[in-house]
Design a protein around this motif. Structure first.
Motif, mmCIF file in Angstrom:
data_model
loop_
_atom_site.group_PDB
_atom_site.id
_atom_site.type_symbol
_atom_site.label_atom_id
_atom_site.label_comp_id
_atom_site.label_asym_id
_atom_site.label_seq_id
_atom_site.Cartn_x
_atom_site.Cartn_y
_atom_site.Cartn_z
ATOM 1 N N ARG A 229 0.816 -1.217 0.000
ATOM 2 C CA ARG A 229 0.000 0.000 0.000
ATOM 3 C C ARG A 229 0.848 1.265 0.000
ATOM 4 O O ARG A 229 0.511 2.260 -0.654
ATOM 5 N N ASN A 230 1.955 1.246 0.702
ATOM 6 C CA ASN A 230 2.771 2.456 0.873
ATOM 7 C C ASN A 230 4.005 2.503 -0.022
ATOM 8 O O ASN A 230 4.667 3.536 -0.110
ATOM 9 N N GLU A 231 4.338 1.368 -0.662
ATOM 10 C CA GLU A 231 5.492 1.283 -1.564
ATOM 11 C C GLU A 231 6.780 1.737 -0.872
ATOM 12 O O GLU A 231 7.606 2.412 -1.470
ATOM 13 N N GLU A 232 6.926 1.367 0.385
ATOM 14 C CA GLU A 232 8.121 1.694 1.161
ATOM 15 C C GLU A 232 8.609 0.442 1.887
ATOM 16 O O GLU A 232 7.807 -0.416 2.271
ATOM 17 N N ALA A 233 9.919 0.365 2.089
ATOM 18 C CA ALA A 233 10.501 -0.776 2.794
ATOM 19 C C ALA A 233 10.208 -0.689 4.289
ATOM 20 O O ALA A 233 9.992 0.388 4.843
ATOM 21 N N VAL A 234 10.212 -1.841 4.936
ATOM 22 C CA VAL A 234 10.042 -1.917 6.384
ATOM 23 C C VAL A 234 11.240 -2.664 6.972
ATOM 24 O O VAL A 234 11.588 -3.758 6.510
ATOM 25 N N TYR A 235 11.878 -2.064 7.972
ATOM 26 C CA TYR A 235 13.003 -2.684 8.667
ATOM 27 C C TYR A 235 12.670 -2.762 10.150
ATOM 28 O O TYR A 235 12.268 -1.768 10.753
ATOM 29 N N ASN A 236 12.845 -3.931 10.745
ATOM 30 C CA ASN A 236 12.567 -4.110 12.165
ATOM 31 C C ASN A 236 13.642 -5.012 12.752
ATOM 32 O O ASN A 236 13.816 -6.152 12.304
ATOM 33 N N ASP A 237 14.371 -4.516 13.741
ATOM 34 C CA ASP A 237 15.439 -5.308 14.353
ATOM 35 C C ASP A 237 14.973 -6.106 15.567
ATOM 36 O O ASP A 237 15.782 -6.728 16.257
ATOM 37 N N GLY A 238 13.675 -6.091 15.841
ATOM 38 C CA GLY A 238 13.139 -6.893 16.924
ATOM 39 C C GLY A 238 12.874 -6.146 18.200
ATOM 40 O O GLY A 238 12.242 -6.672 19.131
ATOM 41 N N ARG A 239 13.308 -4.901 18.281
ATOM 42 C CA ARG A 239 13.140 -4.151 19.526
ATOM 43 C C ARG A 239 11.696 -3.690 19.746
ATOM 44 O O ARG A 239 11.336 -3.277 20.846
ATOM 45 N N THR A 240 10.876 -3.748 18.699
ATOM 46 C CA THR A 240 9.470 -3.332 18.841
ATOM 47 C C THR A 240 8.537 -4.524 19.038
ATOM 48 O O THR A 240 7.322 -4.376 19.009
ATOM 49 N N GLY A 241 9.114 -5.722 19.222
ATOM 50 C CA GLY A 241 8.290 -6.896 19.471
ATOM 51 C C GLY A 241 7.936 -7.658 18.211
ATOM 52 O O GLY A 241 8.403 -7.349 17.118
ATOM 53 N N MET A 242 7.102 -8.667 18.352
ATOM 54 C CA MET A 242 6.717 -9.529 17.241
ATOM 55 C C MET A 242 5.741 -8.816 16.307
ATOM 56 O O MET A 242 4.931 -7.997 16.748
ATOM 57 N N THR A 243 5.830 -9.117 15.016
ATOM 58 C CA THR A 243 5.011 -8.432 14.020
ATOM 59 C C THR A 243 4.362 -9.448 13.085
ATOM 60 O O THR A 243 5.022 -10.367 12.609
ATOM 61 N N PRO A 244 3.055 -9.316 12.806
ATOM 62 C CA PRO A 244 2.387 -10.227 11.869
ATOM 63 C C PRO A 244 2.758 -9.907 10.423
ATOM 64 O O PRO A 244 2.444 -8.832 9.926
ATOM 65 N N LEU A 245 3.414 -10.829 9.769
ATOM 66 C CA LEU A 245 3.861 -10.614 8.392
ATOM 67 C C LEU A 245 2.691 -10.635 7.414
ATOM 68 O O LEU A 245 2.611 -9.817 6.498
ATOM 69 N N PHE A 246 1.774 -11.588 7.614
ATOM 70 C CA PHE A 246 0.637 -11.748 6.716
ATOM 71 C C PHE A 246 -0.675 -11.291 7.354
ATOM 72 O O PHE A 246 -1.740 -11.468 6.772
#
Length: 323
Positions: A229-246
């Motif tokens: 939707r946003n056409e931007e990359a997402v980077y997460n090193d784990g410090r913000t907790g678990m994230t639902p990919l789908f």
């Protein structure tokens, strides 16, 4: 051009990664007052192997004098002088990228395309410069000294050139990306044209797909949907907790660290490449650059396949119209 030694092997890899016409390496002359060409890789044999430049003369001389990198997107507009081609042969070079090496040498990359060197590739040239400096200073096997990211890009390039089908390509490409990144799970998804859904086309290892059959999901759910939707990359090193990919799906784990990059075809986002891990891990600039270049490699293959399809349809229409 035939590759003869480890240095030329690295130059050939650089030519592939940068889609370059020529990649040329200079070393400082004995008196330290100039730079001499010591190796080159080019699409045609028109490099002057005896080239010696002095400070301030042409683009190579500018780098030599200022000890600073330079990038030019439209050489034909600046009338800049390259200086390492044969005098009686002038290639239609449009872009130039060059940088000094830590040991005093100079690495030059050129292209026949305008604005050929994106910011990511300008960053990547420093990695090649470091590897070349190490290779020149010690004896080492051909593959030793290449970073894991460059080795992976080399493998992806060979895989793309020996293309044997999209499904097979994904099955082989995703594990290569995983190994280089140190992540645990890789997935590629493509947008369904004219729809608010996307298709999960390939993954490694098997997690979501049954017998590798594509699965259609909504772009309004999960991180992959957000990237579409946003056409931007997402980077997460784990410090913000678990994230639902789908999005929320029963039996599908959430991931702690991830690198999700848009895949573009003809400047439009057509897919998303994600490298993820259940454990937190740093997402440094080298890894981000690798993700963008791996996504770029996927985009180039998709553009080639799209062009092939259009040519086949045009030929089919021509034959049908002639009946």
């Amino acid at each position: 051009m035939i590759v003869k030694n480890p240095v030329e092997s690295i130059l050939a890899l650089a030519a592939s990664v940068f889609d370059a016409y020529s990649v040329v390496l200079f070393d400082a002359t004995r008196d330290g007052q100039g730079a001499q060409l010591i190796a080159a890789y080019s699409q045609e044999d028109h490099i002057d192997q005896n080239t010696v430049v002095t400070p301030g003369r042409g683009l190579v001389g500018w780098i030599l004098r200022n000890n600073s990198p330079i990038v030019i997107g439209s050489i034909d507009e600046t009338h800049a002088y390259l200086g390492y081609y044969e005098e009686d042969w002038e290639p239609d070079i449009c872009s130039f990228l060059g940088c000094p090496l830590p040991n005093g040498g100079i690495l030059c990359i050129d292209s026949r395309q305008r604005q050929a060197f994106s910011q990511d590739k300008q960053v990547l040239i420093a990695t090649f410069a470091d590897i070349l400096s190490q290779t020149q200073s010690m004896e080492m096997p051909k593959e030793q000294g290449k970073s894991k990211y460059l080795q992976a890009l080399d493998e992806l390039d060979r895989l793309r050139k020996n293309y044997s089908g999209w499904k097979v390509y994904l099955q082989k490409a995703l594990p290569i990306m995983l190994k280089a990144s140190g992540m645990q799970y890789a997935v590629f998804a493509s947008r369904v044209e004219g729809s608010s859904n996307y298709i999960v086309e390939g993954e490694s290892p098997d997690l979501l797909l049954t017998d590798q059959q594509p699965l259609e999901l909504s772009v309004h759910n999960g991180i992959i949907g957000w990237v579409f939707r946003n056409e931007e990359a997402v980077y997460n090193d784990g410090r913000t907790g678990m994230t639902p990919l789908f999005g929320k799906r029963e039996g599908i784990p959430e991931f702690s660290s991830m690198l999700c990059t848009p895949v573009s075809m003809n400047k439009n986002t057509c897919g998303v490449l994600c490298l993820t891990s259940k454990e937190g891990m740093p997402i440094g600039e080298e890894l981000r650059t690798f993700g963008r270049l791996a996504a770029d490699d996927l985009g180039r293959l998709l553009e080639m396949l799209s062009l092939r399809y259009k040519l086949r349809m045009a030929e089919k229409e021509r034959k049908t119209g002639g009946q």
